[in-house]
Design an enzyme around this catalytic site. Structure first.
Site, PDB file in Angstrom:
ATOM      1  N   SER A  32       0.840  -0.995  -0.242  1.00 21.31           N
ATOM      2  CA  SER A  32      -0.156  -0.157  -0.198  1.00 21.31           C
ATOM      3  C   SER A  32       0.802   1.061  -0.080  1.00 21.31           C
ATOM      4  O   SER A  32       1.252   1.436  -0.614  1.00 21.31           O
ATOM      5  CB  SER A  32      -0.956  -0.125   1.465  1.00 21.31           C
ATOM      6  OG  SER A  32      -1.836   1.199   1.208  1.00 21.31           O
TER       7      SER A  32
ATOM      8  N   ASP B 268      -8.673  -5.366  -5.456  1.00 21.95           N
ATOM      9  CA  ASP B 268      -8.294  -4.126  -5.056  1.00 21.95           C
ATOM     10  C   ASP B 268      -9.329  -3.006  -4.674  1.00 21.95           C
ATOM     11  O   ASP B 268      -9.254  -2.539  -6.400  1.00 21.95           O
ATOM     12  CB  ASP B 268      -7.196  -3.898  -5.024  1.00 21.95           C
ATOM     13  CG  ASP B 268      -5.907  -3.423  -4.139  1.00 21.95           C
ATOM     14  OD1 ASP B 268      -6.900  -2.305  -3.434  1.00 21.95           O
ATOM     15  OD2 ASP B 268      -5.375  -3.517  -3.558  1.00 21.95           O
TER      16      ASP B 268
ATOM     17  N   HIS C  99      -7.590  -5.338  -0.873  1.00 18.33           N
ATOM     18  CA  HIS C  99      -6.014  -4.776  -0.976  1.00 18.33           C
ATOM     19  C   HIS C  99      -5.424  -5.511   0.550  1.00 18.33           C
ATOM     20  O   HIS C  99      -4.489  -5.222   0.162  1.00 18.33           O
ATOM     21  CB  HIS C  99      -6.653  -3.070   0.147  1.00 18.33           C
ATOM     22  CG  HIS C  99      -5.713  -2.449   0.070  1.00 18.33           C
ATOM     23  ND1 HIS C  99      -4.832  -2.083  -1.504  1.00 18.33           N
ATOM     24  CD2 HIS C  99      -4.371  -1.469   0.560  1.00 18.33           C
ATOM     25  CE1 HIS C  99      -3.427  -1.074  -1.323  1.00 18.33           C
ATOM     26  NE2 HIS C  99      -3.491  -0.881  -0.085  1.00 18.33           N
TER      27      HIS C  99
END
Length: 347
Positions: free
Chosen positions: A208, A295, A333
């Site tokens: 991320s 995601d 995610h």
């Protein structure tokens, strides 16, 4: 006659009860309507007042950007309490007044040997020839977050070392985070590990927001002539969201109504992190990209765009690989670690 009177009295009482029952129902409904009205009014007031609070207290926005103030009720100095019984907790000092909390998980095959060992043993074990992975997490919570523990366990199960750091201000690390400071922390950790790993392969795994830190770190190391042996980007994103905001990490909150406007008013960092897109044009480090097709934070098309940029820069398909995970798996995610094929992919 008396019977008729009794019937009339009974009928009257029944009507009275019916009237009272209906009155009670009306009263309950009125209370619900009143509660609903005040709740909606409170929400409207909050919606109007929030902008002024954000203007008056910009520190709130800072905490929204990083979410580093959110803590799990765990003692981060005791990783064994979370099932990490072959993990040592340590603290490093990249700058005066700043302390970084770090977990070092040794290869799973060493878990018995690791029992009761001190920090010196863990530090020396970095030079045992096994690959070392530095894991740089995203902008929320700390190193005790379940998917980060799970990722460290995947790395350890492969016979590799996992070194997981909380940036300054996150978890039990001291200091206040900014984009440039996160990179300073990562750079310090990298050199600390490299010095002790004695030539063992050293890989940087970013997730991320951690992908931005990772690509900036990889480029800096390349410029210093001390490149990493490999880079893994999980859930990476392009500048298309990042560029909307003055703050480099504010894109995470784009989904919240109107809040983007308040990120625009944040002062720009003088040394803000360079977006992934730009870094991948310069990077020459072997690259593995992991991305779930479902995601919702960093859409899969961003991974495809970054892959194209990196492939063109590396001019080779052998030094870059994009592994996608089907939408039906619902990894989102944070949960790529659940895939049974992941250990083989990383190996």
């Amino acid at each position: 006659m008396r019977r008729r009177v009794d019937e009339a009295v009974g009928l009257g009482q029944a009507k009275e009860k019916s009237i009272k029952g209906k009155a009670g129902e009306v009263q309950v409904w009125s209370l619900w309507r009143l509660w609903l009205k005040w709740t909606l009014l409170a929400l409207c007031v909050l919606y109007v007042v929030t902008p002024f609070l954000l203007r008056l207290f910009p520190g709130i926005v800072q905490h929204l950007v990083y979410s580093h103030g959110i803590l799990y009720f765990v003692d981060l100095s005791r990783p064994a309490d979370l099932g990490l019984n072959h993990t040592a907790n340590m603290y490093l000092t990249p700058e005066e007044g700043v302390t970084l909390g770090v977990w070092h998980t040794v290869p799973e095959k060493k878990w018995k040997e690791a029992q009761g060992k001190g920090l010196d043993w863990y530090e020396k074990s970095l030079g045992d020839g096994s690959p070392v992975f530095i894991y740089l997490h995203g902008n929320t919570n700390n190193r005790a977050t379940p998917h980060r523990i799970a990722t460290a366990n995947v790395i350890s199960s492969l016979g590799y070392h996992a070194v997981v750091m909380d940036y300054r201000g996150f978890g039990d690390s001291t200091g206040e985070p900014t984009g440039s400071r996160l990179i300073i922390d990562a750079l310090y950790l990298y050199h600390w590990v490299r010095e002790r790993s004695k030539g063992s392969p050293l890989v940087i795994w970013g997730h991320s927001i951690g992908t931005v830190v990772t690509t900036n770190l990889a480029v800096k190391l390349q410029e210093q002539g001390n490149p990493a042996d490999g880079v893994i980007l999980e859930g990476a994103f392009t500048h298309t969201l990042q560029k909307r905001y003055a703050h480099p990490f504010a894109w995470y909150y784009w989904k919240f109504p109107y809040i983007q406007y308040y990120f625009l008013s944040l002062p720009k960092e003088k040394k803000a992190p360079v977006p992934n897109d730009e870094n991948l044009k310069k990077m020459r480090t072997p690259l593995l990209m992991l991305h779930a097709e479902d995601d919702q934070v960093a859409p899969f098309k961003m991974a495809q765009e970054l892959y194209s940029i990196a492939r063109e820069a590396l001019k080779s398909d052998k030094r870059i690989k994009l592994v996608s995970f089907e939408r039906s798996l619902r990894y989102g995610h944070d949960e790529v670690y659940r895939d049974p094929a992941l250990p083989g992919i990383v190996r």
